[in-house]
Design an enzyme around this catalytic site. Structure first.
Site, mmCIF file in Angstrom:
data_model
loop_
_atom_site.group_PDB
_atom_site.id
_atom_site.type_symbol
_atom_site.label_atom_id
_atom_site.label_comp_id
_atom_site.label_asym_id
_atom_site.label_seq_id
_atom_site.Cartn_x
_atom_site.Cartn_y
_atom_site.Cartn_z
ATOM 1 N N ASP A 1 -15.977 -11.536 2.091
ATOM 2 C CA ASP A 1 -16.019 -12.771 2.587
ATOM 3 C C ASP A 1 -14.386 -12.939 2.827
ATOM 4 O O ASP A 1 -13.694 -12.503 2.714
ATOM 5 C CB ASP A 1 -16.473 -13.873 1.500
ATOM 6 C CG ASP A 1 -16.574 -15.291 2.124
ATOM 7 O OD1 ASP A 1 -17.480 -15.373 3.030
ATOM 8 O OD2 ASP A 1 -15.904 -16.129 1.872
ATOM 9 N N GLU B 1 -12.150 -16.552 5.065
ATOM 10 C CA GLU B 1 -11.892 -17.861 5.453
ATOM 11 C C GLU B 1 -11.095 -17.665 6.672
ATOM 12 O O GLU B 1 -10.066 -16.857 6.639
ATOM 13 C CB GLU B 1 -11.170 -18.518 4.239
ATOM 14 C CG GLU B 1 -12.070 -18.920 2.997
ATOM 15 C CD GLU B 1 -13.316 -19.597 3.278
ATOM 16 O OE1 GLU B 1 -13.839 -20.063 4.214
ATOM 17 O OE2 GLU B 1 -14.379 -19.036 2.273
ATOM 18 N N HIS C 1 -12.649 -25.198 3.147
ATOM 19 C CA HIS C 1 -11.973 -24.284 2.124
ATOM 20 C C HIS C 1 -10.723 -24.589 1.538
ATOM 21 O O HIS C 1 -10.167 -24.245 0.378
ATOM 22 C CB HIS C 1 -11.513 -22.803 2.859
ATOM 23 C CG HIS C 1 -10.835 -23.094 4.210
ATOM 24 N ND1 HIS C 1 -9.491 -23.662 4.168
ATOM 25 C CD2 HIS C 1 -10.968 -22.489 5.278
ATOM 26 C CE1 HIS C 1 -9.238 -23.559 5.360
ATOM 27 N NE2 HIS C 1 -10.162 -22.874 6.167
ATOM 28 N N HIS D 1 -15.084 -23.702 -0.490
ATOM 29 C CA HIS D 1 -15.449 -22.217 -0.380
ATOM 30 C C HIS D 1 -14.171 -21.429 -0.665
ATOM 31 O O HIS D 1 -13.049 -21.937 -0.211
ATOM 32 C CB HIS D 1 -15.730 -22.059 1.258
ATOM 33 C CG HIS D 1 -17.265 -22.723 1.780
ATOM 34 N ND1 HIS D 1 -18.018 -21.868 2.418
ATOM 35 C CD2 HIS D 1 -17.764 -23.710 1.078
ATOM 36 C CE1 HIS D 1 -19.012 -22.600 2.755
ATOM 37 N NE2 HIS D 1 -19.033 -23.797 1.814
ATOM 38 N N ASP E 1 -16.655 -16.682 -3.275
ATOM 39 C CA ASP E 1 -17.799 -16.453 -2.670
ATOM 40 C C ASP E 1 -18.477 -15.218 -2.591
ATOM 41 O O ASP E 1 -19.380 -14.905 -2.573
ATOM 42 C CB ASP E 1 -17.640 -16.907 -1.264
ATOM 43 C CG ASP E 1 -17.447 -18.497 -0.928
ATOM 44 O OD1 ASP E 1 -17.649 -19.163 -1.885
ATOM 45 O OD2 ASP E 1 -17.693 -19.080 0.010
#
Length: 244
Positions: free
Chosen positions: A9, A11, A59, A154, A159
């Site tokens: 994942d 960001e 985030h 997040h 995640d």
């Protein structure tokens, strides 16, 4: 041959890689034969550009926090080598892979990730399994009984950890842990993966068989004699009594 999968994942500073937005966090959790190996990869990155306000609300990462973090080009080669050859498990893979390809291109690595990795999109997978239902990560955590209570913002590694549990549950195998008893399809409760791992590991250990001591056997016989006396000789375990 071992199956190597990386649940990944990212960001970012915003939603569009084509508009110059950058990766600011990457989290990777490695699975070997569907088990976490501990060989994870997690980095914060300085994007050298402003982060969109809307992204910060998602985030919680700010330019001030990222100011002393490395740039992508400083770790591009080690990340490329880490990812190469693995199956990448990604929720909405087009987004993350698009950003990664653009970042690698800036560093002179022109080969698309899909040419050195297999890419599996769990959004596509979830839509096939649950047509017409919500398939965002929070919804899938609820559906598969994955605890996401710590997900205030997040986060790439957080995640990735949640997605790994969801993916293993969606794809069955030893990590799809349905409790005994009837359920209601996709909403059946599931044991935690930690408890299942402990159960599997315990099953592999030699079974300890304790033996009664002489004193314990004598006490057992005295107890049977007492039961036989009170029951008028109808003790079910009378066969264990020594002959008179």
């Amino acid at each position: 041959m071992s199956l190597r999968q990386i649940v990944l994942d990212t960001e970012t500073t915003g939603l569009e890689a084509d508009q110059g937005h950058r990766i600011i966090e990457i989290g990777c959790l490695e699975l070997i034969n569907r088990r976490p190996s501990g060989n994870n990869y997690w980095k914060y990155l300085n994007p050298d550009r402003e982060i969109d306000a809307g992204a910060v609300q998602v985030h919680g990462l700010t330019n001030a926090f990222l100011a002393d973090k490395p740039r992508f080009h400083e770790l591009a080669r080690e990340l490329w080598d880490y990812l190469s050859g693995a199956e990448l498990i990604i929720h909405n893979a087009a987004f993350d892979v698009g950003f990664l390809n653009r970042e690698f291109q800036r560093c002179g690595i022109e080969t698309p990730l899909a040419e050195v990795c297999t890419v599996t999109d769990t959004v596509t997978m979830a839509r096939k399994l649950h047509p017409g239902q919500k398939v965002n990560l929070d919804a899938l955590c609820r559906r598969y009984g994955v605890d996401n209570s710590s997900r205030e913002f997040h986060g790439a590694l957080l995640d990735a950890r949640l997605l790994s549990d969801v993916y293993l549950a969606m794809t069955g195998g030893q990590s799809r842990l349905v409790l005994d008893g009837p359920g209601d399809g996709g909403n059946q409760p599931r044991r935690s993966r930690l408890l299942e791992q402990l159960r599997v590991e315990a099953a592999a250990l030699p079974l300890a068989v304790p033996r009664a001591s002489e004193a314990e056997l004598d006490a057992h016989l005295e107890r049977l004699k007492g039961i036989a006396k009170k029951s008028g000789g109808n003790c079910l375990w009378a066969g264990e009594l020594p002959a008179a």
